[in-house]
Design an enzyme around this catalytic site. Structure first.
Site, mmCIF file in Angstrom:
data_model
loop_
_atom_site.group_PDB
_atom_site.id
_atom_site.type_symbol
_atom_site.label_atom_id
_atom_site.label_comp_id
_atom_site.label_asym_id
_atom_site.label_seq_id
_atom_site.Cartn_x
_atom_site.Cartn_y
_atom_site.Cartn_z
ATOM 1 N N CYS A 135 71.350 47.249 101.434
ATOM 2 C CA CYS A 135 72.353 46.929 102.458
ATOM 3 C C CYS A 135 72.562 45.424 102.604
ATOM 4 O O CYS A 135 73.529 45.000 103.235
ATOM 5 C CB CYS A 135 71.951 47.540 103.795
ATOM 6 S SG CYS A 135 71.776 49.324 103.726
ATOM 7 N N HIS A 276 74.641 43.863 110.082
ATOM 8 C CA HIS A 276 74.722 45.069 109.250
ATOM 9 C C HIS A 276 74.639 46.309 110.142
ATOM 10 O O HIS A 276 73.734 46.426 110.975
ATOM 11 C CB HIS A 276 73.581 45.066 108.226
ATOM 12 C CG HIS A 276 73.371 46.403 107.595
ATOM 13 N ND1 HIS A 276 74.398 47.093 106.984
ATOM 14 C CD2 HIS A 276 72.279 47.198 107.501
ATOM 15 C CE1 HIS A 276 73.935 48.256 106.536
ATOM 16 N NE2 HIS A 276 72.659 48.340 106.843
ATOM 17 N N ASN A 306 76.643 53.955 108.514
ATOM 18 C CA ASN A 306 76.022 52.885 107.714
ATOM 19 C C ASN A 306 76.592 52.993 106.296
ATOM 20 O O ASN A 306 76.304 53.946 105.578
ATOM 21 C CB ASN A 306 74.502 53.076 107.721
ATOM 22 C CG ASN A 306 73.770 52.025 106.887
ATOM 23 O OD1 ASN A 306 74.387 51.335 106.079
ATOM 24 N ND2 ASN A 306 72.467 51.933 107.070
#
Ligand code: COA
Length: 356
Positions: A135, A276, A306
């Protein structure tokens, strides 16, 4: 035994962070921003109809109401090419000198997906490569792009974060299926001057492979090409959610502080903290620890989930489109992911940037 090194083999090598500082002449400046989401929405109610979970649990524990899921015929390169095209339109450029694609879900193990994307964009023969940092991949990729620009290797770089997470998520695993979604976002970076609006500040980045098993796809790589027990290969993301949560809060907090300090700012200077989108409670814990008011921490996790390496450019794009990001704001971009990896950078939001 000759003492050639101070490092003992039983002692882990600690590389806490690396900082890159763009020179005055060739810093990386943001001139284009685009994003793309596949059209199909999967709601929590859709998930709860086939999984032992509830809309209420997912909303309160993760902050997600729905996510986008690409159809089976769509690959990561399709999402990436659309976001890349939009970023290039936003930048009003027809050519770039390099393409970096941050992804954990390439179309294939071989070849890399970035050359396919470059080809689709008509960027034949430009250098194009994938970057895998979970990520954190997008912020890692902008750091690499800034280095290429800083060194004069490339004048303009297209950086894309794109994921088809649904290709690696076990739809029967309630600890991952509610979390992840598909999507893509991209930026165009070009040579600029440090301190000019839009110019990326110093990047702070790091990793800690001690926690490599906390988020991983067990089989299909060189460590375990197939399941050693001879059963069905496990090609899905497996995650220790509690371990990831704890480290994410700690590392995002730390790397944000370091990046703000490297830019010569203080935490009170931050107008927008772009975190994030892993879990709304992670972002809230970071904001709380750093005493940053929640209205300065934009979020889109409720509607996209996500999206791993696509998360940051998607959030930048959505926040620019709905006016939460405005010219002159001091922005910190901060991420954490599998590896573990983490990275952050800063910029003054530029005037005249039209996200697409
Ligand atoms: N639906 C309903 N209940 C669930 C559930 C689900 N999808 N997943 C877990 N539960 C249950 C557990 O079984 C447990 O029940 P119990 O108390 O009866 O044993 C309870 O909910 C709490 O489980 P726990 O795993 O402690 O939940 P949590 O609050 O830590 O939330 C995550 C789990 C995965 C949402 C959370 O740990 C997380 O977000 N971690 C970070 C993940 C992440 O961001 N990954 C990407 C990083 S880039």
């Amino acid at each position: 035994m000759p003492r050639t090194s101070r490092h003992r083999e039983d002692e882990p090598l600690i590389f806490a962070r690396r900082t890159t500082s763009p020179s005055r002449a060739h810093a990386a400046r943001l001139i284009g921003l685009g994003s793309y989401l596949p059209p199909r929405t999967v709601s929590n109610a859709d998930l709860a109809s086939r999984l032992d979970t509830t809309d209420e649990w997912i909303r309160t524990r993760i902050g997600i109401a729905e996510r986008r899921i690409a159809d089976p015929a769509t690959a990561t390169s399709d999402l990436a090419a659309e976001a890349g095209l939009r970023a290039m339109k936003s930048a009003e450029v027809g050519h770039v000198d390099a393409v970096i694609l941050a992804t954990a879900t390439p179309d294939h193990h071989v070849p890399g997906t970035a050359p396919t994307v470059a080809h689709r964009l008509g960027l034949r023969q430009v250098p194009a490569f994938d970057l895998g940092a979970g990520c954190s991949g997008f912020v890692y990729a902008t750091t690499v792009a800034a280095g290429l620009i800083h060194g004069g290797t490339a004048g303009t770089v297209l950086v894309i974060g794109a994921e088809k997470m649904s290709a690696v998520i076990d739809t029967t695993d309630r600890s991952t299926a509610p979390i992840f979604g598909d999507g893509a976002g991209a930026v165009v970076l070009t040579a600029g001057h440090a301190n000019e609006p839009g110019t990326l500040g110093p990047s702070v980045w790091g990793s800690d492979g001690e926690h490599a098993n906390a988020i991983r796809i067990p089989d299909g790589g060189s460590r375990r090409p197939s399941n050693p027990a001879g059963g069905v290969d496990d090609r899905y993301v497996r995650m220790n959610g509690n371990e990831v949560f704890r480290h994410a809060v700690r590392r995002i907090t730390q790397v944000t502080q370091e990046s703000v300090a490297a830019a010569g700012w203080s935490l009170q200077d931050i107008d927008r903290l772009i975190v994030h989108q892993a879990n709304a409670r992670i972002s809230a814990a970071v904001a709380n620890t750093l005493a940053i008011p929640v209205e300065r921490v934009p979020s889109n996790i409720t509607h996209v989930g996500n999206t791993s390496a696509a998360s940051i450019p998607l959030l930048l794009s959505h926040s620019a489109l709905d006016g939460r990001l405005q010219a002159g704001q001091r922005v910190v971009v901060t991420s954490f992911g599998a590896g573990f990896t983490w990275a952050a950078t800063t910029l003054l939001w530029p005037m005249g940037l039209h996200a697409r």
